[in-house]
Design a protein around this motif. Structure first.
Motif, mmCIF file in Angstrom:
data_model
loop_
_atom_site.group_PDB
_atom_site.id
_atom_site.type_symbol
_atom_site.label_atom_id
_atom_site.label_comp_id
_atom_site.label_asym_id
_atom_site.label_seq_id
_atom_site.Cartn_x
_atom_site.Cartn_y
_atom_site.Cartn_z
ATOM 1 N N HIS A 1 -10.931 -24.142 -3.321
ATOM 2 C CA HIS A 1 -11.077 -23.263 -4.477
ATOM 3 C C HIS A 1 -9.695 -22.768 -4.910
ATOM 4 O O HIS A 1 -8.690 -23.029 -4.227
ATOM 5 C CB HIS A 1 -12.024 -22.105 -4.154
ATOM 6 N N GLY B 1 -8.214 -19.975 -4.737
ATOM 7 C CA GLY B 1 -7.514 -19.160 -3.748
ATOM 8 C C GLY B 1 -6.733 -20.026 -2.767
ATOM 9 O O GLY B 1 -5.607 -19.688 -2.389
ATOM 10 N N ARG C 1 -4.671 -13.368 -4.554
ATOM 11 C CA ARG C 1 -4.735 -13.790 -5.959
ATOM 12 C C ARG C 1 -5.960 -13.155 -6.577
ATOM 13 O O ARG C 1 -7.058 -13.273 -6.048
ATOM 14 C CB ARG C 1 -4.838 -15.303 -6.056
ATOM 15 N N PRO D 1 -8.858 -12.862 -9.479
ATOM 16 C CA PRO D 1 -9.531 -13.834 -10.354
ATOM 17 C C PRO D 1 -8.850 -13.873 -11.724
ATOM 18 O O PRO D 1 -8.470 -12.842 -12.273
ATOM 19 C CB PRO D 1 -10.956 -13.299 -10.463
ATOM 20 N N GLU E 1 -14.711 -16.147 -11.763
ATOM 21 C CA GLU E 1 -13.961 -17.116 -10.958
ATOM 22 C C GLU E 1 -14.144 -16.766 -9.479
ATOM 23 O O GLU E 1 -13.993 -15.620 -9.079
ATOM 24 C CB GLU E 1 -12.470 -17.093 -11.309
ATOM 25 N N LEU F 1 -13.051 -17.082 -5.566
ATOM 26 C CA LEU F 1 -11.835 -17.323 -4.793
ATOM 27 C C LEU F 1 -12.085 -17.329 -3.294
ATOM 28 O O LEU F 1 -11.152 -17.153 -2.520
ATOM 29 C CB LEU F 1 -10.779 -16.265 -5.143
#
Length: 146
Positions: free
Chosen positions: A17, A19, A122, A124, A129, A131
């Motif tokens: 993903h 992340g 990080r 989204p 989204e 992660l």
């Protein structure tokens, strides 16, 4: 090849993903070569074991442009690949369970001279989204589960 700064990132990498990509890009930025150690299913004891087979996870990580080499971790001793790679830096994911000081002490005890760093989190990039692998699994179960 002398003068090359090797960096190691490690993890389970189940269901890749954004992340994961963020983590690996940050790790790569800390050196010249990024070596990724993908945990074997049998060695994952701190969370649910990965859904995907070891080799598939390794192959997916290896296919990422940011990765110079991906390998499976050693079945018995997590430090064997570190001895083989001889990294200048080991980069931990922002949410990985490893204790940085304990890792530094274990490296010192094995005469492995490398820095330990931790990647940033990080956020989204957009609403919805995902992660984390756990969040992806939960979404699949919510939307497609029986």
């Amino acid at each position: 090849m002398t003068g090359v700064t090797r960096v190691v990132a490690q993890g389970t990498f189940d269901l890749l993903h954004p992340g994961h990509l963020h983590y690996l890009r940050e790790a790569k930025a800390m050196g010249d070569e990024l070596h990724v150690i993908v945990a074997r299913r049998g060695n994952v004891t701190h969370k649910s074991p990965p859904v995907l087979p070891d080799r598939q996870r390794r192959d997916m990580v290896s296919a990422l442009r940011v990765v110079d080499e991906a390998r499976l971790g050693h079945p018995d001793d997590i430090f064997v690949p570190i001895h083989e790679i001889q990294p200048a830096v080991i980069v931990l994911g922002h949410d990985q369970h490893h204790d940085e000081d304990a890792l530094r002490a274990a490296l010192d005890a094995r005469d492995l001279d490398c820095e330990v760093a931790r990647a940033s989190a990080r956020d989204p990039a957009y609403d919805g989204e995902l992660l984390s692998t756990g969040d992806i699994v939960d979404r699949v179960l919510d939307e497609r589960g029986d």
